[in-house]
Design a protein around this motif. Structure first.
Motif, PDB file in Angstrom:
ATOM      1  N   HIS A   1       0.897  -1.158   0.148  1.00  0.00           N
ATOM      2  CA  HIS A   1       0.103   0.022   0.087  1.00  0.00           C
ATOM      3  C   HIS A   1       0.822   1.129   0.015  1.00  0.00           C
ATOM      4  O   HIS A   1       0.683   2.223   1.062  1.00  0.00           O
TER       5      HIS A   1
ATOM      6  N   ASN B   1       2.751   3.678   3.544  1.00  0.00           N
ATOM      7  CA  ASN B   1       2.177   3.600   4.661  1.00  0.00           C
ATOM      8  C   ASN B   1       3.129   3.745   5.976  1.00  0.00           C
ATOM      9  O   ASN B   1       4.422   3.502   5.637  1.00  0.00           O
TER      10      ASN B   1
ATOM     11  N   ALA C   1      -5.783  -2.169  13.745  1.00  0.00           N
ATOM     12  CA  ALA C   1      -6.810  -1.702  13.820  1.00  0.00           C
ATOM     13  C   ALA C   1      -7.817  -3.045  13.343  1.00  0.00           C
ATOM     14  O   ALA C   1      -9.104  -2.922  13.914  1.00  0.00           O
TER      15      ALA C   1
ATOM     16  N   ALA D   1     -17.279   8.842  18.828  1.00  0.00           N
ATOM     17  CA  ALA D   1     -16.549   9.179  17.602  1.00  0.00           C
ATOM     18  C   ALA D   1     -16.497  10.649  17.205  1.00  0.00           C
ATOM     19  O   ALA D   1     -15.740  11.247  16.621  1.00  0.00           O
TER      20      ALA D   1
ATOM     21  N   LEU E   1     -13.698   5.622  15.446  1.00  0.00           N
ATOM     22  CA  LEU E   1     -14.598   4.551  14.885  1.00  0.00           C
ATOM     23  C   LEU E   1     -13.455   3.506  14.240  1.00  0.00           C
ATOM     24  O   LEU E   1     -13.188   3.970  13.073  1.00  0.00           O
ATOM     25  N   MET E   2     -12.858   2.437  14.838  1.00  0.00           N
ATOM     26  CA  MET E   2     -11.906   1.700  14.352  1.00  0.00           C
ATOM     27  C   MET E   2     -12.521   1.233  13.090  1.00  0.00           C
ATOM     28  O   MET E   2     -13.461   0.649  12.771  1.00  0.00           O
ATOM     29  N   GLY E   3     -11.511   0.783  11.842  1.00  0.00           N
ATOM     30  CA  GLY E   3     -11.816   0.678  10.690  1.00  0.00           C
ATOM     31  C   GLY E   3     -12.545   1.631   9.740  1.00  0.00           C
ATOM     32  O   GLY E   3     -12.700   1.258   8.752  1.00  0.00           O
TER      33      GLY E   3
ATOM     34  N   GLY F   1     -11.880   5.550   8.220  1.00  0.00           N
ATOM     35  CA  GLY F   1     -11.103   6.667   8.019  1.00  0.00           C
ATOM     36  C   GLY F   1      -9.677   6.012   7.200  1.00  0.00           C
ATOM     37  O   GLY F   1      -9.334   5.002   7.460  1.00  0.00           O
ATOM     38  N   HIS F   2      -9.087   7.116   6.576  1.00  0.00           N
ATOM     39  CA  HIS F   2      -7.790   6.523   6.053  1.00  0.00           C
ATOM     40  C   HIS F   2      -6.931   8.006   5.399  1.00  0.00           C
ATOM     41  O   HIS F   2      -7.556   9.099   5.182  1.00  0.00           O
ATOM     42  N   ARG F   3      -5.553   8.073   5.737  1.00  0.00           N
ATOM     43  CA  ARG F   3      -4.899   9.138   5.575  1.00  0.00           C
ATOM     44  C   ARG F   3      -5.005   9.409   3.957  1.00  0.00           C
ATOM     45  O   ARG F   3      -5.152  10.594   3.445  1.00  0.00           O
TER      46      ARG F   3
ATOM     47  N   ARG G   1     -10.179  -2.151  -1.127  1.00  0.00           N
ATOM     48  CA  ARG G   1     -10.042  -3.415  -0.489  1.00  0.00           C
ATOM     49  C   ARG G   1     -11.020  -3.870   0.509  1.00  0.00           C
ATOM     50  O   ARG G   1     -11.579  -4.890   0.721  1.00  0.00           O
TER      51      ARG G   1
ATOM     52  N   ASN H   1     -12.469   1.397   5.926  1.00  0.00           N
ATOM     53  CA  ASN H   1     -11.315   0.948   5.379  1.00  0.00           C
ATOM     54  C   ASN H   1     -10.795  -0.578   5.294  1.00  0.00           C
ATOM     55  O   ASN H   1     -11.886  -1.384   5.780  1.00  0.00           O
TER      56      ASN H   1
ATOM     57  N   PHE I   1      -2.245  -9.805   9.039  1.00  0.00           N
ATOM     58  CA  PHE I   1      -1.846  -8.614   8.107  1.00  0.00           C
ATOM     59  C   PHE I   1      -0.496  -8.607   7.670  1.00  0.00           C
ATOM     60  O   PHE I   1      -0.016  -8.331   6.598  1.00  0.00           O
TER      61      PHE I   1
ATOM     62  N   ARG J   1       1.498  -8.218   4.266  1.00  0.00           N
ATOM     63  CA  ARG J   1       2.050  -7.049   3.723  1.00  0.00           C
ATOM     64  C   ARG J   1       3.564  -7.471   3.705  1.00  0.00           C
ATOM     65  O   ARG J   1       4.365  -6.499   2.949  1.00  0.00           O
TER      66      ARG J   1
END
Ligand code: SDX
Length: 428
Positions: free
Chosen positions: A229, A232, A267, A292, A301-303, A305-307, A315, A361, A384, A388
């Motif tokens: 990805h 990251n 996460a 949140a 709120l886990m899972g 949002g993303h930069r 995904r 995400n 994960f 990765r």
């Protein structure tokens, strides 16, 4: 004539080159900024800063696009396997059948772990988190497989890469068995990469594991979606530590530690813990959504949002489909899937989440899939990490071979006390 950006400071104007990527992304090249102007840039979390040119993965966060070496991740999830996608990421092209067979044989040949490592696992504190164990064990691989002087650098890199890809899967299953007091199951030459992992995790003398092709397919897709990805947090850690020219095992161990964080790879575990909390509190979503939205509450709120993704993580969409397929087959209802779907529905209509471009995400549904596969909660981030690994390796190799390579050493803006003298104890 390449484009430039103009910067005027103290009445002087400087021309800074603009770099354009193959997908039209543009960057101001500031590699000579300090020499020209005496200035540095300040960018906490590198939100606006590119640290390299890379040809491996392309992410378009606004359009929800993810491609590995130009191939859309949706096509790889549908047609490829994790081993083939690993070959693509590391070598830059899809393998021929012969190349794929050779690669699979190499992975098989290096799938065992040094017997002395078993003692290492057996004496590790039982309360340890599997990510802490994994980072220690990966770092220890250099001690068990020291560099052989007669080997060329390329041979050394290739065998280290193969060892990492194959042994990380074996070490993860080994630590799971040892920590449960069960007999370690060794890798088998007649099983594929993902099937071998599931067999090493779940086979037992009293209940032989029956390879479930649906589960093997789901695990391949899970690992393909996690394979890389771009820059990251954990990949940047691998590049930064690797820039000091330390061995690859140590650089990967640093990446594992970065991925462990709950705001990053941790996460997926945090999502299921949050969904469990909602389930145990009776299923009411509002208290969690209210926290949140509250800027004074550090709860996230886990899972969500993303930069980079400011739309649905492509995904996450595929992961959700696989969850439904797997759970539909297993016919075991998971109450957390129902809660996750309700949470997604409500959040995607909530003004706070819409205003902040917060979408599910990759981690939002991945934990539910891992539960369906029988993976224990504290191993979710290890899963994960296994996925990765090819991304970390390919990014490390690209930086290792980069002609512009420099050791990573960011600057700072000092805001501490100005010069002051030492005060003897009697005068303090
Ligand atoms: C991964 O980088 C990658 O590519 C990572 C990854 C990969 O494949 O390697 O995609 C994998 O790490 C996915 C992300 C998993 N993490 C989580 O799900 C944890 C929850 N998400 C958040 O912590 C957050 O969204 C981050 C860390 C993912 C991104 O954070 P940013 O980009 O630093 O954004 P931010 O924290 O500055 O938030 C911006 C605003 C803030 O509100 P304001 O102060 O501007 O009013 O959005 C809010 C935040 O409060 N916000 C959230 C939120 N995420 C951001 N509010 C509630 N819940 C959230 N999840």
């Amino acid at each position: 004539m390449s484009e430039t950006a103009r910067l005027t400071v103290d009445g002087k104007t400087f021309e800074l080159p603009i770099v354009v990527g193959s997908e039209g992304e543009r960057a101001i090249d500031i590699s000579r900024l300090r020499r020209q102007t005496g200035l540095v840039t300040l960018d906490p979390g590198f939100v606006n800063t590119a640290n390299c040119r890379s040809a491996i993965t392309f992410v378009d966060g606004e359009r929800g696009v993810l491609r590995y070496r130009g191939i859309p991740v949706e096509q790889l999830a549908e047609h490829s396997t994790f081993v083939e996608t690993t070959y693509l990421l590391i070598n830059g092209r899809l393998p021929t059948q012969e190349q794929l067979n050779q690669f699979s044989v190499l992975l098989n040949d290096h799938s065992m772990v040094h017997e002395d490592m078993r003692a290492f696992f057996e004496h590790y504190p039982r309360s340890a988190h599997p990510m802490g164990i994994l980072s220690s064990m990966v770092n220890a691989l250099r001690a068990f497989y020291p560099k052989i002087p007669e080997r060329s650098q390329e041979e050394e890199i290739n065998i280290t890469v193969t060892r990492l890809l194959s042994k990380v899967r074996t070490m993860a299953a080994m630590s799971y068995k040892i920590f449960r007091g069960h007999r370690v199951v060794l890798p088998r030459h007649d099983l594929t990469y993902a099937a071998n992992f599931l067999n090493m995790m779940f086979d037992s003398p009293v209940r032989p594991y029956i390879i479930d092709e649906e589960a093997v397919t789901a695990l391949n897709i899970f690992w393909i979606l996690h394979a890389d990805h771009e820059q990251n947090c954990s990949t940047s850690a691998v590049r930064l530590v690797g820039s000091a020219r330390v061995n690859l095992y140590a650089a990967i161990s640093a990446g594992i530690c970065a991925l462990w964080g709950p705001l990053h790879g941790g996460a997926n575990q945090a999502v299921v813990e949050m969904l469990n909390q909602i389930h145990e509190a009776g299923g009411d979503l509002e208290p969690f959504l209210a926290r949140a939205r509250d800027r004074n509450d550090p709860f996230r709120l886990m899972g969500f949002g993303h930069r980079v993704y400011k739309t649905y993580d492509p995904r996450g969409r595929i992961m959700k489909e696989v969850c439904h397929r797997i759970l539909g087959k297993i016919t075991r209802k998971d109450p957390l899937l129902e809660i996750a779907q309700r949470l997604e529905e409500v959040a995607l209509k909530d003004p706070y989440f819409i205003d902040h471009n917060l979408y599910p995400n990759i981690d939002f549904y991945s934990g539910i899939l891992l539960r369906a596969l029988g993976i224990p909660l504290n191993m979710f981030t290890v899963m994960f990490a296994i996925g990765r690994l090819p991304g970390w390796i390919s990014q490390w190799k690209e930086s290792f071979e980069d002609p512009d390579w420099k050791i990573s050493r960011p600057r700072q803006i000092y805001v501490g006390p100005q010069k002051q003298d030492y005060v003897p104890m009697k005068d303090r």
